[in-house]
Design a protein around this motif. Structure first.
Motif, short mmCIF file in Angstrom:
data_model
loop_
_atom_site.label_atom_id
_atom_site.label_comp_id
_atom_site.label_asym_id
_atom_site.label_seq_id
_atom_site.Cartn_x
_atom_site.Cartn_y
_atom_site.Cartn_z
N ILE A 354 57.21 83.94 87.23
CA ILE A 354 56.08 84.88 88.21
C ILE A 354 56.25 86.50 87.30
O ILE A 354 54.92 86.48 87.21
CB ILE A 354 56.54 85.36 89.84
CG1 ILE A 354 57.14 84.00 90.44
CG2 ILE A 354 56.04 86.09 89.70
CD1 ILE A 354 58.11 84.14 91.32
N SER A 355 57.03 87.06 87.26
CA SER A 355 56.67 87.78 85.83
C SER A 355 55.66 87.43 84.82
O SER A 355 54.67 88.78 84.01
CB SER A 355 57.68 88.90 85.46
OG SER A 355 58.45 86.95 84.35
N GLU A 356 55.83 86.57 84.62
CA GLU A 356 54.17 85.97 83.71
C GLU A 356 53.06 85.95 84.08
O GLU A 356 51.89 85.45 83.15
CB GLU A 356 54.93 85.19 82.37
CG GLU A 356 55.37 85.02 81.61
CD GLU A 356 56.60 83.77 81.13
OE1 GLU A 356 55.75 82.70 81.84
OE2 GLU A 356 57.52 83.46 80.66
N LEU A 357 53.01 85.98 85.09
CA LEU A 357 51.51 85.76 85.88
C LEU A 357 50.62 86.61 85.98
O LEU A 357 49.82 86.68 86.82
CB LEU A 357 51.86 85.18 87.52
CG LEU A 357 52.78 83.82 87.77
CD1 LEU A 357 53.08 83.51 88.91
CD2 LEU A 357 51.84 82.63 86.96
N LYS A 358 51.40 87.72 85.61
CA LYS A 358 50.14 88.70 85.75
C LYS A 358 48.63 89.29 85.12
O LYS A 358 48.86 88.75 84.31
CB LYS A 358 51.00 90.56 84.95
CG LYS A 358 50.84 91.58 85.57
CD LYS A 358 51.46 92.51 84.17
CE LYS A 358 53.31 92.50 83.92
NZ LYS A 358 53.56 92.46 85.36
N GLY A 359 47.92 89.29 85.93
CA GLY A 359 46.36 89.10 86.33
C GLY A 359 46.33 87.96 86.36
O GLY A 359 44.80 87.49 85.69
N LEU A 360 46.80 86.61 86.07
CA LEU A 360 45.77 85.71 86.50
C LEU A 360 45.08 85.52 87.42
O LEU A 360 44.24 84.29 86.87
CB LEU A 360 46.96 84.44 85.77
CG LEU A 360 47.15 83.04 85.67
CD1 LEU A 360 46.79 83.02 84.59
CD2 LEU A 360 48.74 82.52 85.70
N GLY A 361 45.26 85.82 88.05
CA GLY A 361 44.84 86.10 88.98
C GLY A 361 43.09 85.74 89.29
O GLY A 361 42.28 84.92 89.74
#
Lengths: 474, 131, 246, 477
Positions: A354-361
């Motif tokens: 989850i920590s790597e998903l930053k800004g993927l939205g």
């Protein structure tokens, strides 16, 4: 007679894929055709009840199938999600160019076959047969990638489920048969008068922990381990088919075989059961909060939602039971959406944490909006299926006179929000290095199923009266 | 107690001898280390059983079960021994011979292979091969 | 078997012995004619053997007719032992490697030459008179076998092997059991049960009791052939350690 | 008419055994195949004949049973004969083409020994005369000593130790028969039963009972007397242990059932031998012991032998519970267990045919190289563990059911424990078979078609017995 046709379809698909193992894409084709025909057959049957007994193994313990309202609902749920998952896994496996696709679909079909077998079984014996078959048929899917991780999680998977079913479920079955002489489902009266008191307690505990597939707390370790499997597997099987089979068996055993009236004069024992399942609900959701792996977190959330369903069953009240069965349906749709989104993220960015998903939205808007809908469904937010089932569960807990369980339900939903919503927040944070990366939306094959299941989980809220009417236990 | 012993010692002496031989045979089979002695113990054990069977069918003062010619009609059965145990024991003797013959052949092969017929020495060598 | 102290083994055996003695106490008294053992089959054989089979020696009657299957299986056990010894001691070495010193003196050779034929004749007498006097297939086979072994002892193994090669002798053994088996088969084909000699009456066209006694005689011949050859073979293989199979 | 034909089931292997050494090698090979086929069809014919009319007796030599020797043909005997003859046929089909490599000049003698072994097994099942049973016992024993001695160096030691223990067992059995014979005078099981029924059984009958039990336990390889079994079946050639391991122990277990329950009734045995539950506890201890050992083995054959030894203790345990349901569970387990162990041994033979050794360390990636064989072996192991559609599950189910009905919970628990241990042992195997250096093996080179047919037959028989276990149980009880 019809219930046999429903079961035979996945078996035929399995045999066809087995025969055409070498032909490219044959597995996917047969699965789609099979699932579509199964859905069509189920809808055209209008819940006509029918029973059939095939082979007589023991006096009144035979291989027999029967359809009931709940098994119909469960079967349609599995069939529909089977169709959706096949489309999804075509996209998923194609992008990861997996060579063993046909073998994957082959085992997929046989697991659906055994799940339907459990759904339509008309006595404990047949249910146990297909329960074991399900373990064996899902094992190759769990260890699909055949690496060292698959070995260790496969070991956990086999040891927990097969071990508990051999050491707990089989003796419970045999004890019951030696006392009451029958393994039919509705034998509550027989159980009442010729099973001695302490033996009854032992049998109930054996059944409770025997169905390790329902991931009750001490026997839950296999589920996070099984996340090593490809996402379609963990989506359909470990969120819907396999775990729901465990809970379905618990429902059948507690409601039909052991019968609610045998528990009325055991107040302390009921509290023990409630404590066990509520510990599962709370503890697993707390663990889920600090799980960094996205699929691991979803796995622990599945464990806690299953704890909800078991809690619903163990409250021994009609409405709680109705809430539990509704929760099976609503949780299935929302959880499968979450897993699909997790799979889509993995397919596109090969990121698991989850920590790597930053800004993927910003890059994958559709995936994450469906993820939001799914998590709202899990939390039980109004306008989603989860709300309906949780509403019934809360009403049931009050009806059963357990205010503490009422608070546990609410606490559980609150913690669910705690571990699901942060995923959305991290996805929509600003992340400079994602700007220029050429990440596009998930492939079309993955997107369609995500949208379908998200919309289904909302649609349940609006047409829930049909479900409640069918599932209300007479 | 005295009558018990009188009855046993005097009446069933043959059976006691058979039991004694059985014990000797079993002692040799279980305790002796050399395979040859075990085979001899086995033969003693089998002969003891033959003695036991024959003494079952024995009639005091009766002659061998050969009926003189033409006398088949005026016949009293206490004059002749019971033939059945003797037939059974003929089979047991022949079986004993066959088994001992095979055992000796095996023993010879083992001696060629391991150079000894002592059981513990052979087992040592087997354990060494395993390691 | 396993390293167990001698005392423990003796103790165990004494317990077993005492257990057997307690059983013996209950057995019917030794030697009295009215024991239950004699009532059932024993007396029936004594009364009917002479009448039904014209064989005064009741043991041969029971051996070859009443319980003929036991004898048939017994001869197969003997044959089996012959096969087993040949298989175990089977080695493709050649006879020349087997060195053997034959130093029996001239007198010995001549006297055995004179002795062997009467021994074999006596064996045939024992066979033929199995009905009337103690004797029968097994005893005749053993005597014949011992006469062959005597020859091997005195004249040396190599010379006996040329006269009686093991390849031929094993076929003789099989032929013996075949005789026994085929007599039973003929009775079976004639319509009776296996080994029911009364069926041979139509072939031998004599009274029923006479056919039975002839049946016993044929069977005894088969048995003696097998026993003779297997005893001889066992001796040869054990002596030459199997280097004889070329 | 068909009653008379039924003796042929003994005569055909007998005449085969006699004729094989006289013929040339390849004629003898295919003749023995025909013989095994004939026996199978004959057994099925007699069984179908018995189904519609009641069991019958065959008096050898035309004499009534109190004078002569009689054979007894009933439903369960024939089912067991069918299982044996199918095992005989399948081993023949499996091993025939490369017999000459293994045995060379010894081939015809091996074939006749094999035929005699099966003839004596049929005899043991069918005979109704306890002394005749001893003679058949000796033939089967002697032929198994010789067959085991066909192996390399160590097989001789194993065969000699088996010979000594086996002869002691057979002589103890004969002593027990002697005691019975001295007390009751007759040798036929049914005559004995009619005499024993209305008699108060004294100490000498107790002694004979104990002696017969001791002798047959020794032949069966039950826990305290099992020293000879692992070596005998491990060092004997694969083609011998494939057909002998599943059969010889089961036949002696069946003898225990036939002699004891043929002569005495259950209540008589119970008050003759009050501490009969001692055997059940003995079986429980041995099942726990062998279950624990089967994990630590590092060779397929050794693992299967541990399972075989545990299965024997299932038999003794379920026999000595001495209740109606556990006895029918006992007989069903004889059938299903001989098929399962046979399937296991055939798969090991197939693996050793290509892979030359069944040690775990040499089995890396066998799953890719021989997919069909490993799949059959996994199925056989699953049946041994007790997975539902196959017969292992039903035999365990019936045994545990019989045990729970008689409050022998520990015995039931031991059965579950041993299947759990087998799950762990199997799971130790799966990574080796399927996961390690799976990629390196390019193409799959599996056993020839003929062996595949035998493997498929043995696995299908497991499913067949499993699915039709209900009707089989009705036939047995």
């Amino acid at each position: 007679m019809f219930c046999v046709y429903y079961i035979l379809i996945p078996l035929i698909v399995f045999l066809l894929t087995f025969v055409m193992l070498k032909v490219k894409y044959s597995g996917a084709f047969f699965n789609i055709v099979g699932s579509l025909s199964l859905i069509f057959l189920l809808f055209s049957s209008q819940f006509k009840l029918s029973t059939i007994s095939i082979i007589e193994f023991l006096p009144n313990a035979s291989l027999a199938f029967a359809t009931s309202n709940f098994s119909f609902i469960f079967a349609t749920l599995v069939a529909f999600l089977w169709f959706v998952t096949v489309i999804y896994s075509m996209g998923y496996l194609r992008t990861l160019d997996d060579k063993k696709e046909n073998k994957f679909f082959m085992f997929f079909a046989i697991s659906i076959f055994s799940a339907l077998g459990v759904a339509f079984s008309s006595n404990l014996f047949t249910m146990y047969l297909f329960y074991e078959l399900l373990t064996i048929s899902t094992f190759p899917l769990v260890s699909h990638y055949q690496d060292s991780q698959a070995v260790s999680s496969g070991r956990k998977y086999v040891l927990f489920i097969l071990g508990s079913s051999i050491c707990l479920l089989l003796p419970a079955l045999i004890l019951l048969y030696s006392f009451t002489g029958t393994l039919e489902f509705d034998q509550a009266q027989l159980v009442a008068n010729n099973v001695p008191r302490q033996m009854f307690l032992i049998i109930v505990l054996m059944f409770l922990f025997g169905f390790a597939k329902s991931a009750l707390m001490p026997f839950h370790f296999w589920l996070p381990g099984a996340m090593v499997a490809p996402t379609p597997v963990s989506a359909l099987l470990h969120a819907v088919a396999v775990v729901k089979v465990g809970v379905f068996c618990l429902y059948k055993v507690f409601y039909h075989t052991l019968g609610f009236e045998n528990f009325y004069h055991l107040p302390y024992f009921k509290n023990v059961l409630i404590i066990i399942s509520s510990v599962t609900v709370i503890l697993s959701s707390i663990i889920a909060i600090n799980q960094d792996g996205l699929k691991k977190r979803l796995a622990y959330s599945t464990i806690s939602q299953l704890g909800y369903i078991i809690l619903g069953i163990v409250l021994f009240s009609q409405t709680a039971l109705l809430g539990a069965s509704l929760h099976i349906v609503s949780h299935a749709f929302s959880k499968i959406t979450l897993f699909f989104c997790a799979g889509a993220i993995y397919v596109v960015t090969h990121k698991k944490y989850i920590s790597e998903l930053k800004g993927l939205g910003y890059k994958m808007p559709i995936t994450f909006s469906c993820f939001l809908i799914g998590s709202l469904g899990i939390i039980g937010f109004p306008f989603t299926g989860g709300f309906i089932s949780k509403w019934q569960l809360l009403k049931g807990s009050l009806e059963a006179g357990q205010p503490l369980v009422f608070c546990i339900f609410l606490l559980g939903s609150f913690i669910a929000a705690l571990y699901l919503l942060p995923v959305i927040f991290t996805a929509y944070q600003k992340n400079p290095n994602f700007e220029e990366a050429s990440i596009s939306e998930a492939p079309i094959y993955c997107l369609i199923p995500i949208i379908i299941t998200a919309s289904m989980s909302i649609m349940i809220f609006f047409c829930n009266d049909f479900l409640i009417e069918v599932l209300r236990v007479k | 107690m005295k009558s018990f012993f009188k009855n046993i010692i005097l009446g069933q002496f043959n059976y006691l001898a058979a039991v004694a031989l059985i014990l000797i045979g079993l002692y040799a089979v279980t305790y002796k280390r050399s395979f040859l002695k075990k085979i001899i113990g086995l033969t003693i054990f089998q002969t003891a059983i033959i003695l036991f069977f024959i003494s079952i069918g024995y009639k005091v003062g009766a002659s061998a079960p050969v009926i003189p010619h033409g006398k088949g009609h005026e016949f009293q059965n206490f004059l002749f021994q019971n033939p059945l145990p003797q037939v059974l024991m003929l089979t047991a003797i022949v079986v004993g011979v066959a088994v001992t013959g095979l055992a000796l052949a095996l023993l010879e092969k083992i001696y060629d292979e391991y150079g000894s017929i002592e059981e513990n020495e052979i087992l040592e060598q087997l354990r060494k091969d395993d390691a | 078997m396993f390293k167990v102290s001698r005392l423990l083994v003796i103790l165990l055996l004494l317990i077993f012995g005492f257990f057997l003695v307690s059983g013996i106490g209950e057995l019917p008294l030794f030697g009295n004619p009215s024991n239950p053992v004699h009532k059932q089959a024993g007396n029936y054989y004594l009364e009917h053997a002479e009448i039904e089979m014209e064989s005064p020696n009741v043991v041969t009657a029971v051996l070859a007719d009443y319980r003929a299957v036991d004898t048939l299986l017994e001869t197969t056990v003997v044959l089996l032992a012959g096969f087993a010894v040949m298989l175990v001691l089977f080695s493709t070495g050649n006879i020349s490697k087997f060195e053997e010193v034959v130093n029996s003196s001239y007198i010995l050779k001549i006297s055995t030459k004179l002795l062997i034929p009467p021994v074999q004749l006596f064996a045939l007498y024992v066979l033929a008179h199995g009905h009337h006097s103690p004797g029968g297939g097994f005893q005749c086979g053993v005597i014949l076998g011992s006469s062959l072994i005597l020859q091997a002892l005195v004249f040396g193994v190599k010379e006996t092997l040329n006269k009686y090669p093991p390849k031929r002798i094993i076929n003789v053994a099989i032929f013996g059991v075949l005789i026994f088996y085929s007599i039973g088969l003929i009775c079976f084909i004639q319509g009776g049960n296996f080994l029911d000699y009364s069926q041979l009456q139509s072939i031998l066209s004599t009274t029923e009791s006479h056919t039975r006694s002839l049946g016993i005689l044929f069977v005894e011949i088969g048995v003696s052939l097998t026993v003779m050859s297997v005893i001889y073979l066992m001796y040869i293989f054990l002596i030459t350690k199997g280097e004889v199979n070329n | 008419m068909p009653e008379r034909i039924s003796i042929l089931i003994i005569l055909i292997p007998f005449i085969g055994a006699l004729l094989f050494p006289l013929l040339k090698h390849n004629i003898a090979k295919y003749l023995s195949l025909i013989v095994s086929m004939l026996i199978l069809f004959l057994a099925i014919f007699i069984f179908s004949n018995i189904l519609n009319n009641n069991p019958f007796e065959y008096n050898l030599g035309g004499w009534k049973r109190d004078v002569g020797v009689a054979f007894w043909f009933n439903k369960f005997n024939l089912i067991f004969c069918i299982v044996l003859s199918s095992i005989y046929l399948l081993t023949q089909i499996f091993f025939i083409p490369h017999y000459h490599i293994i045995y060379g000049k010894k081939l015809t003698k091996f074939l006749s020994l094999q035929a005699l072994f099966f003839m004596s097994c049929f005899g043991l099942i069918l005979t109704a005369d306890i002394f005749n049973l001893y003679v058949f016992l000796e033939i089967s024993a002697l032929s198994s000593y010789a067959l085991i001695a066909l192996g390399k160096g160590r097989a001789y030691v194993a065969s000699l130790r088996y010979l000594i223990l086996g002869s002691v067992g057979a002589s103890l059995y004969l002593l027990g028969v002697g005691f019975l014979f001295a007390k009751f005078g007759t040798l036929n099981i049914f005559e004995l039963q009619s005499i024993v029924q209305n008699q108060v059984l004294g100490r000498s009958t107790f002694v004979s009972l104990v002696l017969i039990i001791l002798g047959l336990l020794l032949k069966m390889g039950q826990f305290p007397f099992y020293i000879w079994l692992p070596e005998a079946y491990e060092h004997s050639p694969t083609s011998v242990s494939t057909f002998m391991a599943p059969i010889s122990t089961k036949v002696s277990a069946f003898l225990l059932f036939k002699v004891l329950l043929g002569v005495f009734s259950i209540s008589q045995i119970k008050n003759l031998l009050p501490e009969s539950t001692f055997f059940v506890h003995l079986a429980t201890v041995s099942i726990f012991y062998f279950g624990a050992i089967s994990i630590r083995q590092n060779c397929l054959k050794k693992m299967l032998l541990c399972v075989l030894l545990a299965e024997i203790s299932y038999l003794t345990g379920s026999f000595w519970i001495l209740s109606k349901s556990s006895l029918s569970a006992f007989s069903f387990h004889i059938i299903s267990d001989s098929l399962m162990i046979f399937a296991g041994f055939v798969c090991i033979a197939a693996i050793e045919y290509l892979n030359k050794s069944s040690q775990f360390k040499d089995l890396k990636g066998i799953g890719r190289k021989m997919p069909f064989t490993t799949m059959c072996f996994i199925l056989a192991l699953l049946s041994l563990i007790g997975l539902p559609p196959m017969c292992g599950f039903f035999s365990k189910f019936y045994i545990i059911l019989g045990a729970f009905k008689e409050q022998h919970f520990l015995f039931g628990a031991s059965l579950l424990f041993s299947s759990l241990m087998l799950v762990i042992a199997t799971y130790k195997l799966i990574p080796i078979l399927f996961f390690e250096d799976y990629k390196k093996i390019a193409s799959s080179r599996d056993v020839p078609l003929r062996m595949k047919f035998v493997l498929a037959c043995s696995i299908l028989s497991l499913f067949f017995v499993g699915i039709f276990s209900g009707s089989l149980m009705k036939l047995i009880s």
